[in-house]
Design a protein around this motif. Structure first.
Motif, PDB file in Angstrom:
ATOM      1  N   PHE A 281     -39.699  17.552  35.310  1.00 44.23           N
ATOM      2  CA  PHE A 281     -39.455  17.245  36.720  1.00 44.23           C
ATOM      3  C   PHE A 281     -40.592  17.789  37.582  1.00 44.23           C
ATOM      4  CE2 PHE A 281     -37.926  19.035  40.756  1.00 44.23           C
ATOM      5  CZ  PHE A 281     -37.657  17.872  41.433  1.00 44.23           C
ATOM      6  N   GLY A 282     -40.989  19.039  37.325  1.00 40.64           N
ATOM      7  CA  GLY A 282     -42.075  19.632  38.100  1.00 40.64           C
ATOM      8  C   GLY A 282     -43.360  18.839  37.988  1.00 40.64           C
ATOM      9  N   LEU A 283     -43.681  18.394  36.786  1.00 43.67           N
ATOM     10  CA  LEU A 283     -44.884  17.580  36.572  1.00 43.67           C
ATOM     11  C   LEU A 283     -44.786  16.241  37.301  1.00 43.67           C
ATOM     12  CD1 LEU A 283     -45.448  18.216  32.755  1.00 43.67           C
ATOM     13  CD2 LEU A 283     -46.882  19.051  34.646  1.00 43.67           C
ATOM     14  N   LEU A 284     -43.616  15.622  37.210  1.00 44.63           N
ATOM     15  CA  LEU A 284     -43.428  14.324  37.865  1.00 44.63           C
ATOM     16  C   LEU A 284     -43.477  14.467  39.384  1.00 44.63           C
ATOM     17  CD1 LEU A 284     -42.900  11.300  37.532  1.00 44.63           C
ATOM     18  CD2 LEU A 284     -40.455  11.828  37.338  1.00 44.63           C
ATOM     19  N   ALA A 285     -42.831  15.495  39.910  1.00 46.10           N
ATOM     20  CA  ALA A 285     -42.850  15.724  41.364  1.00 46.10           C
ATOM     21  C   ALA A 285     -44.279  15.986  41.848  1.00 46.10           C
ATOM     22  CB  ALA A 285     -41.925  16.886  41.720  1.00 46.10           C
ATOM     23  N   ALA A 286     -45.038  16.760  41.070  1.00 46.52           N
ATOM     24  CA  ALA A 286     -46.430  17.029  41.446  1.00 46.52           C
ATOM     25  C   ALA A 286     -47.258  15.749  41.406  1.00 46.52           C
ATOM     26  CB  ALA A 286     -47.026  18.085  40.518  1.00 46.52           C
ATOM     27  N   LYS A 287     -47.058  14.951  40.382  1.00 46.99           N
ATOM     28  CA  LYS A 287     -47.809  13.699  40.255  1.00 46.99           C
ATOM     29  C   LYS A 287     -47.515  12.772  41.431  1.00 46.99           C
ATOM     30  CE  LYS A 287     -48.169   9.510  37.506  1.00 46.99           C
ATOM     31  NZ  LYS A 287     -47.591   8.745  36.409  1.00 46.99           N
ATOM     32  N   LEU A 288     -46.237  12.675  41.802  1.00 45.13           N
ATOM     33  CA  LEU A 288     -45.822  11.758  42.866  1.00 45.13           C
ATOM     34  C   LEU A 288     -45.962  12.363  44.255  1.00 45.13           C
ATOM     35  CD1 LEU A 288     -42.610  10.342  41.150  1.00 45.13           C
ATOM     36  CD2 LEU A 288     -44.859   9.239  41.312  1.00 45.13           C
ATOM     37  N   GLY A 289     -46.099  13.677  44.317  1.00 47.39           N
ATOM     38  CA  GLY A 289     -46.176  14.348  45.615  1.00 47.39           C
ATOM     39  C   GLY A 289     -44.849  14.391  46.333  1.00 47.39           C
ATOM     40  N   SER A 290     -43.744  14.245  45.571  1.00 44.93           N
ATOM     41  CA  SER A 290     -42.428  14.189  46.192  1.00 44.93           C
ATOM     42  C   SER A 290     -41.340  14.491  45.174  1.00 44.93           C
ATOM     43  CB  SER A 290     -42.186  12.793  46.780  1.00 44.93           C
ATOM     44  OG  SER A 290     -40.830  12.599  47.132  1.00 44.93           O
ATOM     45  N   ALA A 291     -40.580  15.546  45.427  1.00 45.83           N
ATOM     46  CA  ALA A 291     -39.433  15.851  44.562  1.00 45.83           C
ATOM     47  C   ALA A 291     -38.387  14.753  44.667  1.00 45.83           C
ATOM     48  CB  ALA A 291     -38.835  17.206  44.941  1.00 45.83           C
ATOM     49  N   HIS A 292     -38.255  14.174  45.858  1.00 52.96           N
ATOM     50  CA  HIS A 292     -37.272  13.109  46.056  1.00 52.96           C
ATOM     51  C   HIS A 292     -37.638  11.879  45.235  1.00 52.96           C
ATOM     52  CE1 HIS A 292     -34.796  10.612  49.183  1.00 52.96           C
ATOM     53  NE2 HIS A 292     -34.293  10.561  47.983  1.00 52.96           N
ATOM     54  N   GLU A 293     -38.891  11.474  45.309  1.00 51.81           N
ATOM     55  CA  GLU A 293     -39.311  10.305  44.523  1.00 51.81           C
ATOM     56  C   GLU A 293     -39.236  10.597  43.033  1.00 51.81           C
ATOM     57  OE1 GLU A 293     -40.048   6.634  43.396  1.00 51.81           O
ATOM     58  OE2 GLU A 293     -39.586   7.228  45.444  1.00 51.81           O
ATOM     59  N   ALA A 294     -39.534  11.841  42.646  1.00 50.70           N
ATOM     60  CA  ALA A 294     -39.404  12.210  41.227  1.00 50.70           C
ATOM     61  C   ALA A 294     -37.964  12.036  40.774  1.00 50.70           C
ATOM     62  CB  ALA A 294     -39.867  13.647  41.009  1.00 50.70           C
ATOM     63  N   GLN A 295     -37.026  12.446  41.596  1.00 54.22           N
ATOM     64  CA  GLN A 295     -35.621  12.263  41.220  1.00 54.22           C
ATOM     65  C   GLN A 295     -35.283  10.780  41.094  1.00 54.22           C
ATOM     66  OE1 GLN A 295     -32.232  14.183  42.464  1.00 54.22           O
ATOM     67  NE2 GLN A 295     -32.988  16.201  41.941  1.00 54.22           N
ATOM     68  N   HIS A 296     -35.802   9.959  41.976  1.00 53.94           N
ATOM     69  CA  HIS A 296     -35.538   8.516  41.869  1.00 53.94           C
ATOM     70  C   HIS A 296     -36.093   7.955  40.560  1.00 53.94           C
ATOM     71  CE1 HIS A 296     -34.697   7.650  46.401  1.00 53.94           C
ATOM     72  NE2 HIS A 296     -33.798   8.431  45.830  1.00 53.94           N
ATOM     73  N   GLN A 297     -37.263   8.415  40.158  1.00 55.71           N
ATOM     74  CA  GLN A 297     -37.825   7.992  38.872  1.00 55.71           C
ATOM     75  C   GLN A 297     -36.937   8.477  37.724  1.00 55.71           C
ATOM     76  OE1 GLN A 297     -40.992   6.437  38.000  1.00 55.71           O
ATOM     77  NE2 GLN A 297     -41.015   5.738  40.116  1.00 55.71           N
ATOM     78  N   MET A 298     -36.446   9.703  37.841  1.00 60.92           N
ATOM     79  CA  MET A 298     -35.581  10.264  36.804  1.00 60.92           C
ATOM     80  C   MET A 298     -34.267   9.502  36.716  1.00 60.92           C
ATOM     81  SD  MET A 298     -36.384  14.317  37.349  1.00 60.92           S
ATOM     82  CE  MET A 298     -35.351  14.920  35.994  1.00 60.92           C
ATOM     83  N   MET A 299     -33.796   8.976  37.844  1.00 63.84           N
ATOM     84  CA  MET A 299     -32.558   8.180  37.834  1.00 63.84           C
ATOM     85  C   MET A 299     -32.710   6.973  36.930  1.00 63.84           C
ATOM     86  SD  MET A 299     -31.220   8.084  41.727  1.00 63.84           S
ATOM     87  CE  MET A 299     -30.952   9.598  42.625  1.00 63.84           C
ATOM     88  N   ASP A 300     -33.886   6.366  36.950  1.00 61.49           N
ATOM     89  CA  ASP A 300     -34.124   5.224  36.059  1.00 61.49           C
ATOM     90  C   ASP A 300     -33.983   5.660  34.604  1.00 61.49           C
ATOM     91  OD1 ASP A 300     -34.613   3.594  38.244  1.00 61.49           O
ATOM     92  OD2 ASP A 300     -36.802   3.737  38.078  1.00 61.49           O
ATOM     93  N   CYS A 301     -34.574   6.809  34.274  1.00 62.19           N
ATOM     94  CA  CYS A 301     -34.491   7.322  32.895  1.00 62.19           C
ATOM     95  C   CYS A 301     -33.054   7.681  32.534  1.00 62.19           C
ATOM     96  CB  CYS A 301     -35.396   8.546  32.732  1.00 62.19           C
ATOM     97  SG  CYS A 301     -37.158   8.201  32.906  1.00 62.19           S
TER      98      CYS A 301
END
Length: 143
Positions: free
Chosen positions: A93-113
């Protein structure tokens, strides 16, 4: 394990919004939910009318997102990250949030998974595969 009904979940989120608006104190789980409700003002109308929320149906044909499912997924992912379950999800999650620049968008990506994992489990009749979920999040964080 606590297994709330659909109505329990809808009451919960409606109550959190009501308490926020009235400046009332929140219990710990409500305090986790409140920022996600704030992040989704498009759901406030749905959460403002408890009776309508209890009666609402969110079908694919209507093309509407179910705000209660969406917010519940935010809560689930927040809990997963806080306890690092499956092991490694906090880092992914931390890596994804850093890549996207948004914890919120990272969670949305994680929802797909998360949705893919649940769909695969239902289709196969096997338990959810936490490792496949983790790998899906890792792939999104590193591609």
């Amino acid at each position: 394990m606590f297994q709330p009904s659909q109505h329990d979940v809808r009451r919960f989120f409606c109550e959190v919004l009501r308490k926020q608006r009235e400046g009332m104190p929140l219990v710990p789980m409500e305090a986790v939910a409140a920022p996600w409700i704030d992040e989704h003002p498009e759901y406030h109308a749905d959460l403002s009318d408890l009776e309508a929320a209890l009666a609402a149906s969110y079908t694919v044909e209507e093309g509407r997102t179910n705000p209660f499912l969406h917010l519940s997924m935010h809560l689930s992912i927040s809990e997963q990250v806080s306890i690092d379950q499956p092991t490694g999800i906090k880092q992914a999650f931390g890596l994804l949030a850093a890549k996207l620049g948004s914890a919120h968008e990272a969670q949305h990506q994680m929802m797909d998974c998360l949705g893919e994992m649940i769909w695969a489990s239902q289709r196969s009749g096997l338990p959810p595969d936490g490792q496949a979920y983790l790998e899906c999040v890792r792939r999104r964080a590193t591609r």
